[in-house]
Design an enzyme around this catalytic site. Sequence first.
Site, mmCIF file in Angstrom:
data_model
loop_
_atom_site.group_PDB
_atom_site.id
_atom_site.type_symbol
_atom_site.label_atom_id
_atom_site.label_comp_id
_atom_site.label_asym_id
_atom_site.label_seq_id
_atom_site.Cartn_x
_atom_site.Cartn_y
_atom_site.Cartn_z
ATOM 1 N N ASN A 9 0.881 -1.170 0.000
ATOM 2 C CA ASN A 9 0.000 0.000 0.000
ATOM 3 C C ASN A 9 0.915 1.215 0.000
ATOM 4 O O ASN A 9 1.461 1.573 1.034
ATOM 5 C CB ASN A 9 -0.898 -0.030 1.247
ATOM 6 C CG ASN A 9 -1.690 1.256 1.425
ATOM 7 O OD1 ASN A 9 -1.788 2.061 0.499
ATOM 8 N ND2 ASN A 9 -2.261 1.441 2.614
ATOM 9 N N LYS A 11 0.236 4.265 -0.397
ATOM 10 C CA LYS A 11 -0.374 5.490 0.158
ATOM 11 C C LYS A 11 -0.062 6.688 -0.755
ATOM 12 O O LYS A 11 0.053 6.504 -1.958
ATOM 13 C CB LYS A 11 0.098 5.712 1.606
ATOM 14 C CG LYS A 11 -0.097 4.456 2.467
ATOM 15 C CD LYS A 11 0.030 4.699 3.941
ATOM 16 C CE LYS A 11 -0.189 3.382 4.681
ATOM 17 N NZ LYS A 11 -0.241 3.552 6.127
ATOM 18 N N HIS A 96 -9.614 1.601 4.335
ATOM 19 C CA HIS A 96 -8.384 1.787 5.107
ATOM 20 C C HIS A 96 -8.663 2.755 6.257
ATOM 21 O O HIS A 96 -9.434 3.712 6.108
ATOM 22 C CB HIS A 96 -7.263 2.318 4.205
ATOM 23 C CG HIS A 96 -5.933 2.266 4.884
ATOM 24 N ND1 HIS A 96 -5.538 3.212 5.804
ATOM 25 C CD2 HIS A 96 -4.933 1.362 4.813
ATOM 26 C CE1 HIS A 96 -4.349 2.878 6.265
ATOM 27 N NE2 HIS A 96 -3.954 1.759 5.684
ATOM 28 N N GLU A 98 -7.048 5.122 7.447
ATOM 29 C CA GLU A 98 -6.766 6.532 7.153
ATOM 30 C C GLU A 98 -7.940 7.169 6.416
ATOM 31 O O GLU A 98 -8.231 8.351 6.591
ATOM 32 C CB GLU A 98 -5.460 6.640 6.340
ATOM 33 C CG GLU A 98 -4.256 6.357 7.236
ATOM 34 C CD GLU A 98 -3.039 5.787 6.523
ATOM 35 O OE1 GLU A 98 -2.983 5.830 5.280
ATOM 36 O OE2 GLU A 98 -2.150 5.264 7.224
ATOM 37 N N GLU A 168 -5.807 -4.421 10.402
ATOM 38 C CA GLU A 168 -4.751 -3.437 10.657
ATOM 39 C C GLU A 168 -5.072 -2.675 11.935
ATOM 40 O O GLU A 168 -5.853 -1.709 11.904
ATOM 41 C CB GLU A 168 -4.655 -2.458 9.489
ATOM 42 C CG GLU A 168 -4.352 -3.124 8.158
ATOM 43 C CD GLU A 168 -3.770 -2.140 7.157
ATOM 44 O OE1 GLU A 168 -2.636 -2.380 6.718
ATOM 45 O OE2 GLU A 168 -4.426 -1.139 6.850
ATOM 46 N N GLY A 174 2.258 2.509 10.745
ATOM 47 C CA GLY A 174 3.250 3.566 10.592
ATOM 48 C C GLY A 174 3.911 3.989 11.895
ATOM 49 O O GLY A 174 4.600 5.000 11.942
ATOM 50 N N SER A 214 3.109 -1.860 10.460
ATOM 51 C CA SER A 214 4.544 -1.980 10.744
ATOM 52 C C SER A 214 5.089 -3.381 10.484
ATOM 53 O O SER A 214 5.985 -3.850 11.188
ATOM 54 C CB SER A 214 4.857 -1.524 12.169
ATOM 55 O OG SER A 214 4.467 -0.166 12.348
HETATM 56 P P1 PGA Z 1 2.592 0.445 7.639
HETATM 57 O O1 PGA Z 1 1.148 0.668 6.967
HETATM 58 O O2 PGA Z 1 3.122 -0.870 7.114
HETATM 59 O O3 PGA Z 1 3.413 1.616 7.176
HETATM 60 O O4 PGA Z 1 2.393 0.412 9.104
HETATM 61 C C1 PGA Z 1 0.266 -0.403 6.749
HETATM 62 C C2 PGA Z 1 -1.011 0.119 6.132
HETATM 63 O O5 PGA Z 1 -1.499 1.180 6.548
HETATM 64 O O6 PGA Z 1 -1.580 -0.506 5.212
#
Ligand code: PGA
Length: 252
Positions: A9, A11, A96, A98, A168, A174, A214
């Site tokens: 992903n 982003k 997601h 976000e 998630e 992140g 992460s």
């Molecule tokens: P990350 O993000 O691996 O940077 O923690 C995962 C995601 O939001 O899909």
Amino acid sequence: MRKKIVAGNWKMNTTLPQGVELAKEVNDALASRCPACDVVICVPFTHLAPVAGVIDQTKLGLGAENCADHASGAYTGEVSAPMVASTGATYVILGHSERRQYYGETAETLRNKVALALENNLTPIFCIGEVLAEREAGSHFDVVKAQIEEGLFNLSADQFSKIILAYEPVWAIGTGKTATDDQAQEMHAFIRSVIAGKYGQEVADNTSILYGGSCKPSNAKALFAKPDVDGGLIGGASLKADDFMGIVDAWN
Ligand code: PGA
């Protein structure tokens, strides 16, 4: 049996030239490998068609990170599921955290997005997960169950069998704070039991449930060793081909 999947992903990262270069690197790295899982990259809308032109989609799947909750019309700035499909992409991340958090996505908009994705032969990677306060309050199982019920349980069993789920925990995205492999397993087994309760054990056993938050080369192997963890949705570590491949290789 269910598929093992590692999906990136990206982003809101990379300019178009940078994104095309990264896609080529991942594609080239896969060309010399026999990965033990499906590999997918989900990229910004602007990158979809150019990336589709430089990768071999028999080895590397391509997806969007979102799509609109309408098929077409006066929705300035939105990108529809038919538009995504017309680029050659075959996956789409939906729900997601976000997008739920910053863009107010509700269960109702997500039901519309899922329906449009399926109508356009896009495989939804549907994200669920609790925030830290919910985990600390002990409500994480209820929160995740409600997200699944409200977002997906209007689907027929046949439709549901096309969905990939991604658990998630928001506190792990992140932040460098991965859920432990036991925490991931506990929630993934719970998610599978929720699916079994609605659609039966066979559909549940055939559903791929990815872990995200992460995930990196150093922890992927332990996470993927858990029986209900079927792969990963990878943010930060998908932006470097070597790191992403390190996670793909964790399946070997
Ligand atoms: P990350 O993000 O691996 O940077 O923690 C995962 C995601 O939001 O899909």
